[in-house]
Design an enzyme around this catalytic site. Structure first.
Site, PDB file in Angstrom:
ATOM      1  N   THR A 278       0.705  -1.170   0.129  1.00  0.00           N
ATOM      2  CA  THR A 278       0.038  -0.051   0.064  1.00  0.00           C
ATOM      3  C   THR A 278       0.811   1.284   0.011  1.00  0.00           C
ATOM      4  O   THR A 278       1.924   1.414   0.801  1.00  0.00           O
ATOM      5  CB  THR A 278      -0.698  -0.080   1.308  1.00  0.00           C
ATOM      6  OG1 THR A 278      -1.972  -1.103   0.965  1.00  0.00           O
ATOM      7  CG2 THR A 278      -1.714   1.396   1.337  1.00  0.00           C
ATOM      8  N   PHE A 280       1.069   5.154   0.851  1.00  0.00           N
ATOM      9  CA  PHE A 280       0.467   6.112   1.831  1.00  0.00           C
ATOM     10  C   PHE A 280       0.931   7.416   1.316  1.00  0.00           C
ATOM     11  O   PHE A 280       2.115   7.457   1.042  1.00  0.00           O
ATOM     12  CB  PHE A 280       0.747   6.025   3.314  1.00  0.00           C
ATOM     13  CG  PHE A 280       0.224   4.567   3.766  1.00  0.00           C
ATOM     14  CD1 PHE A 280      -0.892   4.702   4.627  1.00  0.00           C
ATOM     15  CD2 PHE A 280       0.805   3.240   3.657  1.00  0.00           C
ATOM     16  CE1 PHE A 280      -1.609   3.623   5.096  1.00  0.00           C
ATOM     17  CE2 PHE A 280       0.198   2.112   4.158  1.00  0.00           C
ATOM     18  CZ  PHE A 280      -0.838   2.398   4.867  1.00  0.00           C
TER      19      PHE A 280
END
Length: 373
Positions: A278, A280
């Site tokens: 992921t 960020f």
């Protein structure tokens, strides 16, 4: 008809075009020097529009007219790029909408969404260090409000997962709030199935997690007949299962969250992709960028007419900028119209970037720089 003779004629014409192009760019250099002395703007939209009308009128059919328009749009863009570069060499960086800084404030207060043990917290610690002054909030909107109002200097928000795709809410919030991206952190995601100690997999009836985590673990979950319930955050899911103390309930979250809330990990790596990661973003309400930043994020709307997006993207082509992402989101209240989000390589002090952004600002609707990081 002699093909070699025709090709020879084209070669002669091409040599003339190259010669004329270099002469034109030399004059453009002189124009830039005049503008440096007089303080005049590089981009003169009215002048360029008049030039396009004039050169198009010299052609003899619609096909050539369109081709000449595209050719001269690129020639004039290259001329502007040269002029911006010369301005930079003379110490005139132009009015940057952002201020370049050497680093972020080490004593800054940082907010992340979720509870203790959230992946956002892990991303925050990796970026700011384990001594970071931080707090957490329930929703992405709460995090945006915190930096907008000044109770936090930076927020850490997930924007994209390698398996599940974009977090669309974050894109919408970037438009709604006057906050800006100053950094990014990518972390590997390994979801674990967890429950209260003593729970067996056959005891489970309900699984809690964030919608994207449920999606990323769909192959594992679909092999069981469990009810799946979405939560705002994985750590919230782990906390709920711990607080309820019910063996029929389980959560999908990080191994760190399991340890934090006293849960037993029943199975690791339940997400189907072993390379699941992921991305960020680090967001602030300050118009700043790190001087060594290498990626620019922008968003804009385009006129609802044929070729409008093509013309916007041509600014990246003409300025030799590598565009590495484009996403679209519906514009609220305007059916079938979209806002485009683009990431491309570059720094706000680069002449090519400044040239592209000036062109986009003139031609696109509601163009915004979301950050340089």
């Amino acid at each position: 008809m002699d093909l070699l003779k025709l090709r020879g004629q084209i070669d002669e014409i091409d040599e003339q075009i190259v010669d004329l192009y270099e002469k034109r760019m030399d004059i453009s250099r002189q124009v830039a020097e005049f503008k440096i002395e007089t303080g005049k703007k590089v981009f003169d939209k009215a002048r360029e529009e008049e030039k396009l009308r004039k050169v198009k009128s010299l052609t003899h059919n619609d096909f050539n007219s369109r081709g000449i328009e595209e050719l001269f749009e690129q020639i004039m863009s290259m001329s502007r790029k040269l002029q911006y570069r010369l301005l930079s060499e003379h110490g005139s960086m132009g009015n940057l909408p952002f201020i370049g800084v050497d680093g972020l404030n080490e004593k800054a207060r940082v907010v992340f969404q979720g509870a203790e043990g959230a992946y956002s917290q892990a991303a925050m610690v990796q970026y700011f260090g384990d001594k970071v002054n931080s707090f957490h909030v329930d929703t992405f909107r709460d995090a945006m409000i915190a930096i907008d109002e000044g109770s936090a200097d930076f927020a850490v928000l997930p924007i994209e997962n390698s398996t599940a795709g974009i977090v669309s809410e974050i894109y919408d919030l970037l438009v709604e709030f006057e906050n800006y991206i100053v950094g990014e952190q990518i972390i590997k995601i390994e979801h674990c199935l967890m429950a209260v100690p003593g729970t067996k997999i056959e005891d489970i009836k309900t699984v809690y997690s964030h919608p994207q985590s449920l999606m990323q673990s769909a192959r594992f979950l679909n092999s069981h007949s469990w009810q799946q319930i979405s939560m705002q955050n994985n750590a919230f899911a782990a906390r709920k299962v711990a607080e309820d103390g019910d063996k029929s309930k389980a959560a999908i979250a990080s191994e760190y969250a399991a340890g934090l809330y006293g849960l037993s990990v029943l199975q690791k790596g339940v997400n189907q992709s072993s390379t699941n990661s992921t991305r960020f973003i680090i967001v602030t309400n300050q118009k700043i960028f790190l001087k060594d930043a290498g990626k620019v994020s922008i968003c804009f709307e385009v006129p609802h007419e044929s070729g409008s997006l093509y013309h916007m993207l041509s600014h990246f082509i003409y300025n030799n900028l590598n565009m590495n992402r484009i996403e679209s989101r519906p514009i609220e209240g305007r059916n079938w119209e979209y806002r485009f989000f683009i990431d491309f390589d570059g720094n706000l002090s680069d002449s090519a970037v400044k040239n592209a952004l000036r062109g986009l600002r003139e031609e696109a609707r509601n163009m915004r720089i979301l950050g340089n990081y």
